[in-house]
Design a protein around this motif. Structure first.
Motif, PDB file in Angstrom:
ATOM      1  N   SER A 144     -32.760   9.340  29.367  1.00 34.57           N
ATOM      2  CA  SER A 144     -34.079   8.745  29.474  1.00 34.57           C
ATOM      3  C   SER A 144     -34.084   7.288  29.009  1.00 34.57           C
ATOM      4  O   SER A 144     -33.335   6.894  28.111  1.00 34.57           O
ATOM      5  CB  SER A 144     -35.083   9.536  28.628  1.00 34.57           C
ATOM      6  N   THR A 145     -34.945   6.512  29.629  1.00 33.65           N
ATOM      7  CA  THR A 145     -35.130   5.114  29.196  1.00 33.65           C
ATOM      8  C   THR A 145     -36.080   5.031  28.008  1.00 33.65           C
ATOM      9  O   THR A 145     -36.248   3.957  27.423  1.00 33.65           O
ATOM     10  CB  THR A 145     -35.694   4.264  30.348  1.00 33.65           C
ATOM     11  N   ILE A 146     -36.698   6.156  27.680  1.00 32.91           N
ATOM     12  CA  ILE A 146     -37.581   6.196  26.504  1.00 32.91           C
ATOM     13  C   ILE A 146     -36.708   6.346  25.262  1.00 32.91           C
ATOM     14  O   ILE A 146     -36.021   7.357  25.094  1.00 32.91           O
ATOM     15  CB  ILE A 146     -38.568   7.376  26.597  1.00 32.91           C
ATOM     16  N   THR A 147     -36.730   5.359  24.421  1.00 34.18           N
ATOM     17  CA  THR A 147     -35.875   5.368  23.232  1.00 34.18           C
ATOM     18  C   THR A 147     -36.666   5.459  21.928  1.00 34.18           C
ATOM     19  O   THR A 147     -36.092   5.683  20.866  1.00 34.18           O
ATOM     20  CB  THR A 147     -34.994   4.110  23.196  1.00 34.18           C
ATOM     21  N   SER A 148     -37.973   5.238  22.011  1.00 36.21           N
ATOM     22  CA  SER A 148     -38.826   5.313  20.826  1.00 36.21           C
ATOM     23  C   SER A 148     -40.278   5.455  21.278  1.00 36.21           C
ATOM     24  O   SER A 148     -40.584   5.401  22.469  1.00 36.21           O
ATOM     25  CB  SER A 148     -38.667   4.061  19.957  1.00 36.21           C
ATOM     26  N   TYR A 149     -41.167   5.609  20.317  1.00 37.13           N
ATOM     27  CA  TYR A 149     -42.584   5.697  20.651  1.00 37.13           C
ATOM     28  C   TYR A 149     -43.122   4.356  21.146  1.00 37.13           C
ATOM     29  O   TYR A 149     -44.204   4.304  21.735  1.00 37.13           O
ATOM     30  CB  TYR A 149     -43.383   6.171  19.435  1.00 37.13           C
ATOM     31  N   ASN A 151     -41.933   2.593  23.563  1.00 37.49           N
ATOM     32  CA  ASN A 151     -41.882   2.471  25.027  1.00 37.49           C
ATOM     33  C   ASN A 151     -42.128   3.808  25.734  1.00 37.49           C
ATOM     34  O   ASN A 151     -41.573   4.088  26.784  1.00 37.49           O
ATOM     35  CB  ASN A 151     -40.543   1.859  25.486  1.00 37.49           C
ATOM     36  N   ILE A 152     -43.003   4.628  25.117  1.00 38.46           N
ATOM     37  CA  ILE A 152     -43.341   5.917  25.723  1.00 38.46           C
ATOM     38  C   ILE A 152     -44.585   5.830  26.608  1.00 38.46           C
ATOM     39  O   ILE A 152     -44.925   6.777  27.306  1.00 38.46           O
ATOM     40  CB  ILE A 152     -43.542   7.000  24.622  1.00 38.46           C
ATOM     41  N   ALA A 153     -45.261   4.688  26.603  1.00 37.49           N
ATOM     42  CA  ALA A 153     -46.471   4.516  27.414  1.00 37.49           C
ATOM     43  C   ALA A 153     -46.162   4.776  28.889  1.00 37.49           C
ATOM     44  O   ALA A 153     -45.124   4.345  29.411  1.00 37.49           O
ATOM     45  CB  ALA A 153     -47.033   3.115  27.233  1.00 37.49           C
ATOM     46  N   GLY A 154     -47.062   5.499  29.548  1.00 36.32           N
ATOM     47  CA  GLY A 154     -46.887   5.815  30.955  1.00 36.32           C
ATOM     48  C   GLY A 154     -46.074   7.066  31.220  1.00 36.32           C
ATOM     49  O   GLY A 154     -45.947   7.498  32.377  1.00 36.32           O
ATOM     50  N   ALA A 155     -45.549   7.676  30.182  1.00 35.92           N
ATOM     51  CA  ALA A 155     -44.728   8.872  30.348  1.00 35.92           C
ATOM     52  C   ALA A 155     -45.598  10.099  30.579  1.00 35.92           C
ATOM     53  O   ALA A 155     -46.754  10.172  30.131  1.00 35.92           O
ATOM     54  CB  ALA A 155     -43.848   9.090  29.123  1.00 35.92           C
ATOM     55  N   LYS A 156     -45.047  11.070  31.291  1.00 37.66           N
ATOM     56  CA  LYS A 156     -45.687  12.371  31.456  1.00 37.66           C
ATOM     57  C   LYS A 156     -45.147  13.287  30.365  1.00 37.66           C
ATOM     58  O   LYS A 156     -43.944  13.549  30.314  1.00 37.66           O
ATOM     59  CB  LYS A 156     -45.386  12.934  32.840  1.00 37.66           C
ATOM     60  N   ALA A 157     -46.028  13.745  29.485  1.00 31.43           N
ATOM     61  CA  ALA A 157     -45.589  14.520  28.320  1.00 31.43           C
ATOM     62  C   ALA A 157     -45.944  15.988  28.456  1.00 31.43           C
ATOM     63  O   ALA A 157     -46.962  16.355  29.055  1.00 31.43           O
ATOM     64  CB  ALA A 157     -46.205  13.951  27.049  1.00 31.43           C
ATOM     65  N   GLY A 158     -45.079  16.836  27.904  1.00 31.39           N
ATOM     66  CA  GLY A 158     -45.364  18.250  27.760  1.00 31.39           C
ATOM     67  C   GLY A 158     -45.552  18.549  26.285  1.00 31.39           C
ATOM     68  O   GLY A 158     -44.961  17.878  25.429  1.00 31.39           O
ATOM     69  N   VAL A 159     -46.391  19.515  25.977  1.00 37.10           N
ATOM     70  CA  VAL A 159     -46.662  19.882  24.588  1.00 37.10           C
ATOM     71  C   VAL A 159     -46.450  21.373  24.412  1.00 37.10           C
ATOM     72  O   VAL A 159     -46.938  22.172  25.217  1.00 37.10           O
ATOM     73  CB  VAL A 159     -48.094  19.493  24.159  1.00 37.10           C
ATOM     74  N   VAL A 160     -45.717  21.751  23.367  1.00 36.51           N
ATOM     75  CA  VAL A 160     -45.488  23.159  23.047  1.00 36.51           C
ATOM     76  C   VAL A 160     -46.010  23.429  21.640  1.00 36.51           C
ATOM     77  O   VAL A 160     -45.625  22.738  20.696  1.00 36.51           O
ATOM     78  CB  VAL A 160     -43.991  23.513  23.113  1.00 36.51           C
ATOM     79  N   SER A 161     -46.881  24.381  21.494  1.00 34.08           N
ATOM     80  CA  SER A 161     -47.452  24.888  20.245  1.00 34.08           C
ATOM     81  C   SER A 161     -48.710  24.130  19.834  1.00 34.08           C
ATOM     82  O   SER A 161     -48.875  22.931  20.115  1.00 34.08           O
ATOM     83  CB  SER A 161     -46.453  24.883  19.081  1.00 34.08           C
ATOM     84  N   ALA A 162     -49.595  24.848  19.174  1.00 39.22           N
ATOM     85  CA  ALA A 162     -50.859  24.275  18.700  1.00 39.22           C
ATOM     86  C   ALA A 162     -50.605  23.186  17.669  1.00 39.22           C
ATOM     87  O   ALA A 162     -51.328  22.190  17.616  1.00 39.22           O
ATOM     88  CB  ALA A 162     -51.735  25.375  18.114  1.00 39.22           C
ATOM     89  N   ALA A 163     -49.574  23.381  16.843  1.00 43.37           N
ATOM     90  CA  ALA A 163     -49.261  22.387  15.817  1.00 43.37           C
ATOM     91  C   ALA A 163     -48.857  21.063  16.452  1.00 43.37           C
ATOM     92  O   ALA A 163     -49.249  19.986  15.996  1.00 43.37           O
ATOM     93  CB  ALA A 163     -48.145  22.909  14.910  1.00 43.37           C
ATOM     94  N   ALA A 201     -41.131  13.785  28.601  1.00 41.80           N
ATOM     95  CA  ALA A 201     -40.959  13.987  27.161  1.00 41.80           C
ATOM     96  C   ALA A 201     -41.659  15.271  26.737  1.00 41.80           C
ATOM     97  O   ALA A 201     -42.610  15.724  27.395  1.00 41.80           O
ATOM     98  CB  ALA A 201     -41.529  12.802  26.387  1.00 41.80           C
ATOM     99  N   ILE A 202     -41.176  15.865  25.644  1.00 42.30           N
ATOM    100  CA  ILE A 202     -41.770  17.090  25.108  1.00 42.30           C
ATOM    101  C   ILE A 202     -42.115  16.872  23.644  1.00 42.30           C
ATOM    102  O   ILE A 202     -41.255  16.485  22.847  1.00 42.30           O
ATOM    103  CB  ILE A 202     -40.804  18.283  25.212  1.00 42.30           C
ATOM    104  N   VAL A 203     -43.375  17.116  23.302  1.00 43.30           N
ATOM    105  CA  VAL A 203     -43.803  17.107  21.901  1.00 43.30           C
ATOM    106  C   VAL A 203     -43.793  18.558  21.435  1.00 43.30           C
ATOM    107  O   VAL A 203     -44.463  19.418  22.023  1.00 43.30           O
ATOM    108  CB  VAL A 203     -45.210  16.496  21.747  1.00 43.30           C
TER     109      VAL A 203
END
Length: 289
Positions: A144-149, A151-163, A201-203
């Motif tokens: 990935s070209t995403i190396t830190s928060y 340059n994460i703008a514009g990314a499609k993110a997935g989220v796992v868990s309520a926390a 990306a996955i949070v």
């Protein structure tokens, strides 16, 4: 009819006592709660901290911690028992258990995966040192070209868990510039989407990530964890200020972790058993930590 009702009431009382002592220290749950019983409260089952196992007995990380340190911290108490209480229970003030004679008993310790930085069952408490921590991390594909928060703008993110979702919500400067946020029920589903390119990306929280991650699998499943965490959930035990066992508790857990005391490090195997990885434990023998 009255004798029959009386017998039924006695049988019900016996049944309730039997259930209550699933987590007791002495005589496989046969010890009766008295003023010499240390009561340890929990509001709900919360695996892997505390839960009912396949044998119908209380089990879990917190249960094993108490089992291992009780003899060290017991002071005037002769045995202990876990009791389930309502949310908002006040240690050493509210009634945790009432026996068949109407005698009332309060709990002095709260466990069950209580954490300091998210609504606790009792705010006016003394905390032990942190034992377990659960970090909220962000994982991207290895290429990935995403190396830190930054340059994460514009990314499609997935989220796992309520926390993880709650942590992302707290970090609006990271969440708002994202192109989209999709919630996934499991880590497997989220990483399949990452692998296919459906998301960038996955949070996810460490507990979920480590439970799913297989180090022998392909590198794209492992992914790259971005530097820094979105949040850290700190798990510890709560103690009544009026009956504070926190210092003795900390010392007893320190002895469990020490290689030079008793049977050596007995804490790490329990951590690995319930969480799958030793790094979940942040308790240190170093008093400065």
């Amino acid at each position: 009819m009255k004798p029959i009702k009386k017998i039924a009431a006695v049988l019900l009382a016996v049944l309730l006592i039997t259930v209550l002592f699933a987590g007791c220290s002495a005589n496989n749950g046969e010890t009766k709660i008295t003023k010499n019983t240390m009561l340890i409260a929990y509001t709900e089952e919360n695996a892997p901290f505390i839960y009912t196992d396949e044998n119908g007995e209380l089990a879990g990380f917190d249960v094993e911690i108490i089992e291992n340190i009780f003899e060290t911290i017991k002071n005037e108490y002769k045995d202990y028992a876990f009791v389930q209480v309502d949310e908002g229970y006040v240690l050493n003030e509210d009634v945790a258990y009432t026996d068949e004679n109407g005698n009332e008993f309060s709990a002095i310790i709260m466990c069950g995966g209580t954490h300091k930085n998210v609504g606790t069952a009792n705010e006016d408490v003394v905390w032990s040192k942190n034992i377990i921590e659960n970090n909220i991390i962000t994982v991207v594909a290895p290429n990935s070209t995403i190396t830190s928060y930054n340059n994460i703008a514009g990314a499609k993110a997935g989220v796992v868990s309520a926390a993880a979702a709650a942590a992302l919500d707290m970090n609006a400067t990271i969440k708002n510039p994202l192109a989209s946020v999709t919630e996934y029920a499991t880590a497997e589903e989220a990483f399949a989407a990452l692998n296919s390119g459906a998301i960038d990306a996955i949070v996810i929280d460490d507990f979920s990530y480590r439970a799913w991650f297989d180090p022998t699998s392909s590198s794209i499943q492992a992914g790259t964890v971005l530097p820094n965490v979105l949040d850290t959930i700190e798990y510890a035990f709560e103690f009544a200020p009026s009956n504070n066992y926190s210092s003795a508790f900390n010392e007893a857990v320190k002895e469990m972790l020490s290689e030079d005391y008793g049977d050596g490090n007995t804490l790490t195997p329990i951590v690995e058993k319930h969480f799958g990885y030793a790094d979940a434990c942040v308790f240190s023998v170093d008093e400065k930590k």
